[in-house]
Every structure is written in C-alpha cells, then in structure tokens.
Design a protein around this motif. Structure first.
Motif, PDB file in Angstrom:
ATOM      1  N   MET A 269      50.711 104.522  67.051  1.00  0.00           N
ATOM      2  CA  MET A 269      51.788 105.181  66.314  1.00  0.00           C
ATOM      3  C   MET A 269      51.516 106.670  66.130  1.00  0.00           C
ATOM      4  O   MET A 269      52.294 107.504  66.582  1.00  0.00           O
ATOM      5  CB  MET A 269      52.022 104.544  64.943  1.00  0.00           C
ATOM      6  CG  MET A 269      53.179 105.235  64.219  1.00  0.00           C
ATOM      7  SD  MET A 269      53.493 104.657  62.519  1.00  0.00           S
ATOM      8  CE  MET A 269      52.238 105.522  61.597  1.00  0.00           C
TER       9      MET A 269
ATOM     10  N   GLU B  94      45.238  94.179  66.795  1.00  0.00           N
ATOM     11  CA  GLU B  94      45.149  93.175  65.727  1.00  0.00           C
ATOM     12  C   GLU B  94      43.749  93.157  65.117  1.00  0.00           C
ATOM     13  O   GLU B  94      43.594  93.018  63.907  1.00  0.00           O
ATOM     14  CB  GLU B  94      45.498  91.802  66.323  1.00  0.00           C
ATOM     15  CG  GLU B  94      46.079  90.821  65.353  1.00  0.00           C
ATOM     16  CD  GLU B  94      47.339  91.327  64.639  1.00  0.00           C
ATOM     17  OE1 GLU B  94      47.528  90.911  63.502  1.00  0.00           O
ATOM     18  OE2 GLU B  94      48.100  92.131  65.191  1.00  0.00           O
ATOM     19  N   LEU B  95      42.741  93.326  65.972  1.00  0.00           N
ATOM     20  CA  LEU B  95      41.350  93.294  65.509  1.00  0.00           C
ATOM     21  C   LEU B  95      40.947  94.609  64.855  1.00  0.00           C
ATOM     22  O   LEU B  95      40.205  94.620  63.884  1.00  0.00           O
ATOM     23  CB  LEU B  95      40.413  93.002  66.686  1.00  0.00           C
ATOM     24  CG  LEU B  95      40.467  91.581  67.230  1.00  0.00           C
ATOM     25  CD1 LEU B  95      39.641  91.463  68.498  1.00  0.00           C
ATOM     26  CD2 LEU B  95      39.973  90.576  66.176  1.00  0.00           C
TER      27      LEU B  95
ATOM     28  N   ARG C 127      51.613  91.314  56.115  1.00  0.00           N
ATOM     29  CA  ARG C 127      51.208  90.246  57.028  1.00  0.00           C
ATOM     30  C   ARG C 127      49.693  90.139  57.104  1.00  0.00           C
ATOM     31  O   ARG C 127      49.125  89.033  57.174  1.00  0.00           O
ATOM     32  CB  ARG C 127      51.796  90.525  58.421  1.00  0.00           C
ATOM     33  CG  ARG C 127      51.576  89.436  59.452  1.00  0.00           C
ATOM     34  CD  ARG C 127      52.135  89.847  60.814  1.00  0.00           C
ATOM     35  NE  ARG C 127      51.490  91.034  61.333  1.00  0.00           N
ATOM     36  CZ  ARG C 127      50.302  91.057  61.943  1.00  0.00           C
ATOM     37  NH1 ARG C 127      49.639  89.925  62.162  1.00  0.00           N
ATOM     38  NH2 ARG C 127      49.768  92.185  62.347  1.00  0.00           N
ATOM     39  N   LYS C 128      49.030  91.298  57.049  1.00  0.00           N
ATOM     40  CA  LYS C 128      47.574  91.306  57.122  1.00  0.00           C
ATOM     41  C   LYS C 128      46.917  90.976  55.779  1.00  0.00           C
ATOM     42  O   LYS C 128      45.697  90.852  55.708  1.00  0.00           O
ATOM     43  CB  LYS C 128      47.090  92.682  57.599  1.00  0.00           C
ATOM     44  CG  LYS C 128      47.526  93.046  59.019  1.00  0.00           C
ATOM     45  CD  LYS C 128      46.795  92.278  60.106  1.00  0.00           C
ATOM     46  CE  LYS C 128      45.477  92.914  60.462  1.00  0.00           C
ATOM     47  NZ  LYS C 128      44.896  92.297  61.704  1.00  0.00           N
TER      48      LYS C 128
ATOM     49  N   ASP D  50      53.898  94.919  57.934  1.00  0.00           N
ATOM     50  CA  ASP D  50      52.651  94.661  58.657  1.00  0.00           C
ATOM     51  C   ASP D  50      51.444  94.654  57.717  1.00  0.00           C
ATOM     52  O   ASP D  50      50.553  93.803  57.859  1.00  0.00           O
ATOM     53  CB  ASP D  50      52.449  95.667  59.790  1.00  0.00           C
ATOM     54  CG  ASP D  50      51.536  95.087  60.873  1.00  0.00           C
ATOM     55  OD1 ASP D  50      51.870  93.995  61.397  1.00  0.00           O
ATOM     56  OD2 ASP D  50      50.490  95.686  61.173  1.00  0.00           O
TER      57      ASP D  50
ATOM     58  N   TRP E  30      46.937 101.726  64.625  1.00  0.00           N
ATOM     59  CA  TRP E  30      47.954 102.642  64.089  1.00  0.00           C
ATOM     60  C   TRP E  30      47.723 104.064  64.560  1.00  0.00           C
ATOM     61  O   TRP E  30      48.671 104.797  64.845  1.00  0.00           O
ATOM     62  CB  TRP E  30      48.002 102.536  62.559  1.00  0.00           C
ATOM     63  CG  TRP E  30      48.639 101.242  62.138  1.00  0.00           C
ATOM     64  CD1 TRP E  30      48.005 100.089  61.782  1.00  0.00           C
ATOM     65  CD2 TRP E  30      50.046 100.952  62.105  1.00  0.00           C
ATOM     66  NE1 TRP E  30      48.928  99.099  61.524  1.00  0.00           N
ATOM     67  CE2 TRP E  30      50.183  99.613  61.707  1.00  0.00           C
ATOM     68  CE3 TRP E  30      51.188 101.695  62.378  1.00  0.00           C
ATOM     69  CZ2 TRP E  30      51.435  98.987  61.574  1.00  0.00           C
ATOM     70  CZ3 TRP E  30      52.430 101.087  62.244  1.00  0.00           C
ATOM     71  CH2 TRP E  30      52.540  99.755  61.852  1.00  0.00           C
ATOM     72  N   GLN E  31      46.457 104.464  64.645  1.00  0.00           N
ATOM     73  CA  GLN E  31      46.173 105.829  65.106  1.00  0.00           C
ATOM     74  C   GLN E  31      46.599 106.019  66.560  1.00  0.00           C
ATOM     75  O   GLN E  31      47.230 107.014  66.903  1.00  0.00           O
ATOM     76  CB  GLN E  31      44.671 106.131  64.963  1.00  0.00           C
ATOM     77  CG  GLN E  31      44.205 106.313  63.524  1.00  0.00           C
ATOM     78  CD  GLN E  31      44.879 107.484  62.802  1.00  0.00           C
ATOM     79  OE1 GLN E  31      45.316 108.441  63.417  1.00  0.00           O
ATOM     80  NE2 GLN E  31      44.992 107.383  61.485  1.00  0.00           N
TER      81      GLN E  31
ATOM     82  N   GLN F  72      55.402  90.284  64.741  1.00  0.00           N
ATOM     83  CA  GLN F  72      54.381  89.396  64.184  1.00  0.00           C
ATOM     84  C   GLN F  72      52.981  89.935  64.413  1.00  0.00           C
ATOM     85  O   GLN F  72      52.003  89.261  64.127  1.00  0.00           O
ATOM     86  CB  GLN F  72      54.461  88.026  64.875  1.00  0.00           C
ATOM     87  CG  GLN F  72      55.766  87.338  64.681  1.00  0.00           C
ATOM     88  CD  GLN F  72      55.929  86.850  63.269  1.00  0.00           C
ATOM     89  OE1 GLN F  72      55.152  86.047  62.797  1.00  0.00           O
ATOM     90  NE2 GLN F  72      56.933  87.360  62.558  1.00  0.00           N
ATOM     91  N   THR F  73      52.914  91.130  64.989  1.00  0.00           N
ATOM     92  CA  THR F  73      51.624  91.747  65.282  1.00  0.00           C
ATOM     93  C   THR F  73      51.729  93.225  64.932  1.00  0.00           C
ATOM     94  O   THR F  73      52.828  93.798  64.933  1.00  0.00           O
ATOM     95  CB  THR F  73      51.270  91.649  66.784  1.00  0.00           C
ATOM     96  OG1 THR F  73      52.325  92.248  67.538  1.00  0.00           O
ATOM     97  CG2 THR F  73      51.085  90.204  67.225  1.00  0.00           C
ATOM     98  N   SER F  74      50.584  93.840  64.672  1.00  0.00           N
ATOM     99  CA  SER F  74      50.579  95.286  64.436  1.00  0.00           C
ATOM    100  C   SER F  74      51.060  96.020  65.686  1.00  0.00           C
ATOM    101  O   SER F  74      51.799  97.007  65.593  1.00  0.00           O
ATOM    102  CB  SER F  74      49.171  95.751  64.065  1.00  0.00           C
ATOM    103  OG  SER F  74      48.771  95.157  62.845  1.00  0.00           O
TER     104      SER F  74
ATOM    105  N   ALA G 208      54.731  96.040  65.671  1.00  0.00           N
ATOM    106  CA  ALA G 208      55.234  96.964  64.646  1.00  0.00           C
ATOM    107  C   ALA G 208      55.092  98.405  65.118  1.00  0.00           C
ATOM    108  O   ALA G 208      55.990  99.235  64.910  1.00  0.00           O
ATOM    109  CB  ALA G 208      54.474  96.756  63.336  1.00  0.00           C
TER     110      ALA G 208
ATOM    111  N   PHE H 136      42.612  97.312  63.097  1.00  0.00           N
ATOM    112  CA  PHE H 136      43.875  97.698  62.467  1.00  0.00           C
ATOM    113  C   PHE H 136      44.078  99.206  62.458  1.00  0.00           C
ATOM    114  O   PHE H 136      45.104  99.723  62.917  1.00  0.00           O
ATOM    115  CB  PHE H 136      43.890  97.140  61.043  1.00  0.00           C
ATOM    116  CG  PHE H 136      45.178  97.334  60.310  1.00  0.00           C
ATOM    117  CD1 PHE H 136      46.263  96.502  60.554  1.00  0.00           C
ATOM    118  CD2 PHE H 136      45.317  98.345  59.372  1.00  0.00           C
ATOM    119  CE1 PHE H 136      47.459  96.672  59.869  1.00  0.00           C
ATOM    120  CE2 PHE H 136      46.512  98.520  58.684  1.00  0.00           C
ATOM    121  CZ  PHE H 136      47.587  97.684  58.932  1.00  0.00           C
ATOM    122  N   SER H 137      43.093  99.913  61.980  1.00  0.00           N
ATOM    123  CA  SER H 137      43.237 101.356  61.811  1.00  0.00           C
ATOM    124  C   SER H 137      43.381 102.042  63.161  1.00  0.00           C
ATOM    125  O   SER H 137      44.245 102.900  63.362  1.00  0.00           O
ATOM    126  CB  SER H 137      42.018 101.884  61.052  1.00  0.00           C
ATOM    127  OG  SER H 137      42.248 103.173  60.614  1.00  0.00           O
TER     128      SER H 137
END
Lengths: 326, 326
Positions: B97, B86-87, A167-168, A164, B93-94, B148-150, B153, B89-90
């Motif tokens: 995930m 997607e816009l 990809r980015k 990922d 994930w926080q 294909q996207t965060s 993932a 990112f950080s």
C-alpha cells in the motif's frame, strides 16, 4: 472504561457526549472521557471525568499520543469534510487516511506490547460518500464502493484498514456509514448538502432559505439524535458477529425534497414553508445528482440499528433537541 | 513512448515483456523499457532499448526515482504475495500500500510540475482476492470488496487510490483483477493456490502432484498468456471511458477441479491424470473455501478483454508456451 472521542468538538461528537451522559447506552461505567479535536471540545454536557486534548490527526506523533492513552472504546469521528478534501487533495489524504492508518499502527503496537490483551473497540464514522453512481433503486449491503470524491475514497480506505486490523484481532472495529445528518443545528455551512437542513431549519427560525435543486431530488437522511444513537449502539455490540464485513450502511429516511417540504408544512404550516425560495444552482444540482437516494439496510436492522421512520419525525427531533429557545 | 514495468522479474512481468516484443499490442512505438524489481529482471525477450532497475517499492525514495523517469505507460505488477503479507503484516502494508501511494504522489508532483501535461497511464494488477464470502453464484461488476486477507485489502486500497488520482486527472489509471493464473510455469510455490497449476503442470512433466482439496472445488482461471494480453489491452484503451469505476474483473474460465482433471485427460490421457494424488490438506481446504468461484465479467467483455473459453485451452497454452522442451 476509558473512552476517546476523536472529532469531539464537532456537532456529532457533541451529540454523542450528551448521549453518553443522558442515556442508558449499555456501555457500562465510563471512568474517563478523552475529547480530542483541532479545537478544544465543549465538555458542558459531561459530568464525569474528562480531559480535553487538542491536536492534528494528520500527525503520526499525535496519533501515537492518543493510542498511548490506551482507551477501551474509541469513537473516531475526525476528518476534514468533503469540500475541503476535494480542494486540498494532499491535506485530505494526510488527515483522512494517513492519520487513521498511523493511529491503527500505534494501537497495534500497544496490542502487541500487551501480549494481545489490549484490543480496543473502534467505532469509525464513515459515510454514504463511499458510493457512486450509477445506483440501483436501493443500495444493498453488497453494493460496491465507487466514491466520486476524495473524501469518499478516504473513508472507504479507512474502512478497509479497520476491517483488516479487526480480522487480525488487533482491534474490534466497525465502520458505520452515516446518512446525511438532518436537521443540522446551527448555521448553514459550505457543504453541498447544507440546504437539506437549511430548508427546514431556517424557516423554522423565521428566516428565508434557498432551495438550490429541483424538489424531486431524493436523498437519505437521519437525525443528529440517530447519529449519536448509532454510535453508542455500535459500541455496545459484540462486533465479532460482523465477521469480516465491518462496514454497515446505517438506516435512514429516503425522501424527496418535495416530501421534506410537505413534512415541514404538516409540522409547522404553510407560512413557514413559504420561506423556502427555489433558486436552482447548477453547481449544487450537479453534485447532488451523484448522491445515493435510497438504501436497503437489512444488516443494520438485524443488528438493532434504528432511525426515524419519517421525515416529520426528523423535524420534530430538531424542534425538541435543537431549536433555539427564544 | 517510455514504458515502466514494476515487478518485471516476476512471471507475469516476463510474459508481458515477451508480448510487448512479439505481438502487435496497439501501444505504438516503445523507445525504451525500464524493468524494475527487487532482483534484476531478465531482458532476453526484448530487443529494444531497456534499463534494468533494482530496488524496493516500499521506499518512498525509490518510488520517487521511478516517477522521475516520467514513463508514459506504467505496468504496476509489484507486490509481495498473499501468504507473505499475511505473515508479515507491517511489511505487507508498507510494500503493497504505502509504496504505491508514495509512487502516485511522486507522479502527481510531476503532473503539477508539467503544468498538467504529464498524465501517465497506469495499469495496476489487482486480484480477485479483493472479494470475500459469502459470494453469489457469479460475482458481478457491482459486488462489494470484502477481502479476507491483508493482501486483498491492500490491493483494494490501491485500486481506490488509482481511481481517485484518475478522477482528479493526475493519472489515467486502471486496475485489472486477475483470475488465478494457471498453468503457472516453473516450480510449485508456497501459495495456497499453487496446486491449481501443480495438478496440471507436474503430471504433464511426468511428476506426481498432490491434490489437497476436494475435486468439487470451483475456481476462476486464466492463462499467463491471457494475463499479458489483459495488460497490453488495458494499456491500449482510452481509459476515460471507464468513468470513475476504474477496477475491472478480468474474464476467465470457471471450472471445478474435476473439470480441470477431465480437461487434462482429454489433452494428455489417463496415464498423465493418474499422477494426481488426492490428499486432503485442511489448511488449504479452509483457505480455498473463501475464494471466488465464478464471475460475470460483462464490463470487461464490453471493453474487449477476452480469456480462454475452456480449461482445455488453458492447458494447451501451457504446452505451447511453457512446457520445458526435452
């Protein structure tokens, strides 16, 4: 070009360093190599500039320090092994997952700070432990990850992160799933896979070796030399051609233990083979039953990754590269 | 039995709550339901004891608080959506995930503190966004995750965590990969998939709808009613029968946009269909080209998961459950 090797004190890290010194790897001129591990890495096989770094990859501050070196190429081989991650659950996730995520975040910060010009290449050593049974006869490039160990799950997750972040555009990453590395030089270790090397290495050194599984067990092998070559080949590739599938099963030799033993007989004779003592150990039998046996590594072949063609060749590489000289 | 719904204010969370009230879900007696979300969840459809909790799942302290409730059954539907992940990112994930990992760690602590007797059941809503092209005609239960996207993932990683925590016996987890939910009630949203519902819902409400892709686009759908039923069915299963593969593709209806439109014509007539206005939007065309089209969901079927058999049925469920009454 600045290169960072994480896990540089380990066997594969050392093989890699030696290969960077001695082979034409197509990587271009290396101005400095940073060698990071929990213990100081040996730099004997590298004649250029180097710096030995010691620290714990579970710590975000340590990962920040490594990212601050702004290496151009990063070989990420660092992890605790399967058995330890299974026994120490929390430590396994901290070292094998959280550390890598922290590292990627620190690299991304440098990417942003550089206005997007800093895009380090990362070669991550993953493992066939990302797979779990039931298996097809040959595992294809499209087979699901269903790990049977925390180690395998942690490897699979870091693969996802690397895909990922790639990809980015923050990094250019690839995860290479190594076969069981055989013949490992040195002493036996506590890994359940240790015997695959032990039944070759010990007899070649005149020492008895226990075979704890049935000789019809089939498994997937490549030499330490191949492991180092996979790493430098990966680093030499234009990784954008991987698209979004950044994890690759590396080539290897699929053979049974009986075939390993016949290869040893062909190379070294029956007296050496006689040093292998079959003695079933249920704990090992059970673990090994859950391991992959064979792969169709079409994608890796198409990208130019090559391993040995036979187990005999693997044994000969041990004799050439690692057999202790008397 | 205490039940926790994370993401309870969302559409699927609300459908789930209503189903727990009105259907025999085989879950046994629910003494209390905790409804957690970023905003207060509506409790109107639940007549039993409940508690509304508001907080951010990205915060470890919040996850600790939820684990401290020691729920017996946890429906984890909480995440930020694909476009937002997607816009930002950080943040993705926080929230998607790190929050889930912190939650699992807090549950594991309670497992340990209980001497291993506390083993909560977790039903995690994953997504077909874990898959990426190229696709086979039908995606099988053994197809790799290559998001294909965060967002995809992050879902795939939480699946891995849930599988490993389950393997170790800390939880009894399952991840169910929902089809695109259609027909979503309410307003259009910014999701790229919004039009799949919009071209049915808006015309049925007498409003024009833009069709931004070609009508030969094939996709994978299930109704909100099915989504709620998947969740309660998953909660009613003995999850140990899943072994180590804890992620399941849910059943759905594979159909083209043209087939969606013909189903609408059959149900509601050509005047309603005439409200669909084709108007290609390249951004949407491109995103949707990377989405799965069809699945072979043999494992889910064998475990008793069932969806609609046709898109007409999906439309009729919208009419029964969600069409605003005049």
């Amino acid at each position: 070009m600045r290169v960072l090797i994480m896990g540089a004190a380990g066997m594969v890290g050392q093989k890699l360093l030696s290969r960077l010194q001695n082979a034409d790897t197509g990587l271009g001129n290396i101005s400095k190599i940073y060698l990071h591990d929990m213990v100081p890495a040996n730099t004997a096989s590298w004649s250029g500039a180097s710096e030995v770094l010691v620290g714990n990859i579970a710590e975000a501050a340590e990962m920040q320090k490594l990212a601050d070196l702004k290496p151009d190429v990063i070989f990420h081989l660092a992890s605790i092994v399967s058995g330890e991650a299974e026994l120490e659950f929390s430590k396994g996730w901290q070292v094998n997952m959280a550390g890598s995520w922290a590292f990627l975040e620190s690299l991304r910060q440098h990417h942003d700070d550089s206005g997007g010009t800093y895009v380090p290449k990362i070669i991550f050593t993953s493992s066939i432990a990302v797979f779990g049974p039931p298996f097809p006869d040959k595992i294809s490039d499209e087979f699901l990850c269903a790990p049977q160990t925390s180690y395998g799950a942690q490897k699979a997750i870091v693969e996802m992160l690397i895909a990922d972040y790639s990809r980015k555009g923050y990094i250019e990453g690839i995860s290479i799933r190594l076969p069981t590395i055989c013949v490992r030089p040195g002493k036996p270790n506590l890994a359940a896979s240790s015997f695959f090397s032990g039944i070759i290495r010990e007899p070649l050194n005149g020492v008895e070796a226990i075979l704890p599984v049935s000789d019809d067990v089939r498994h997937w092998h490549a030499s330490p030399r191949s492991a180092a070559r996979f790493l430098t080949h990966a680093a030499s590739l234009d990784l954008s051609q991987l698209g979004s599938r950044r994890s690759l099963n590396m080539p290897g030799v699929s053979c049974t233990v009986a075939e390993q033993i016949e290869a040893l007989r062909n190379v070294a004779g029956s007296d050496v083979v006689a040093l292998i003592k079959p003695q079933l150990e249920e704990r090992i039998v059970k673990i090994v039953a859950g391991w992959p046996r064979n792969f169709d590594t079409a994608r890796a072949h198409a990208l130019g990754f090559e391993s040995e063609a036979s187990f005999e060749e693997i044994i000969k590489i041990y004799l050439e590269d690692d057999l202790p000289k008397p």
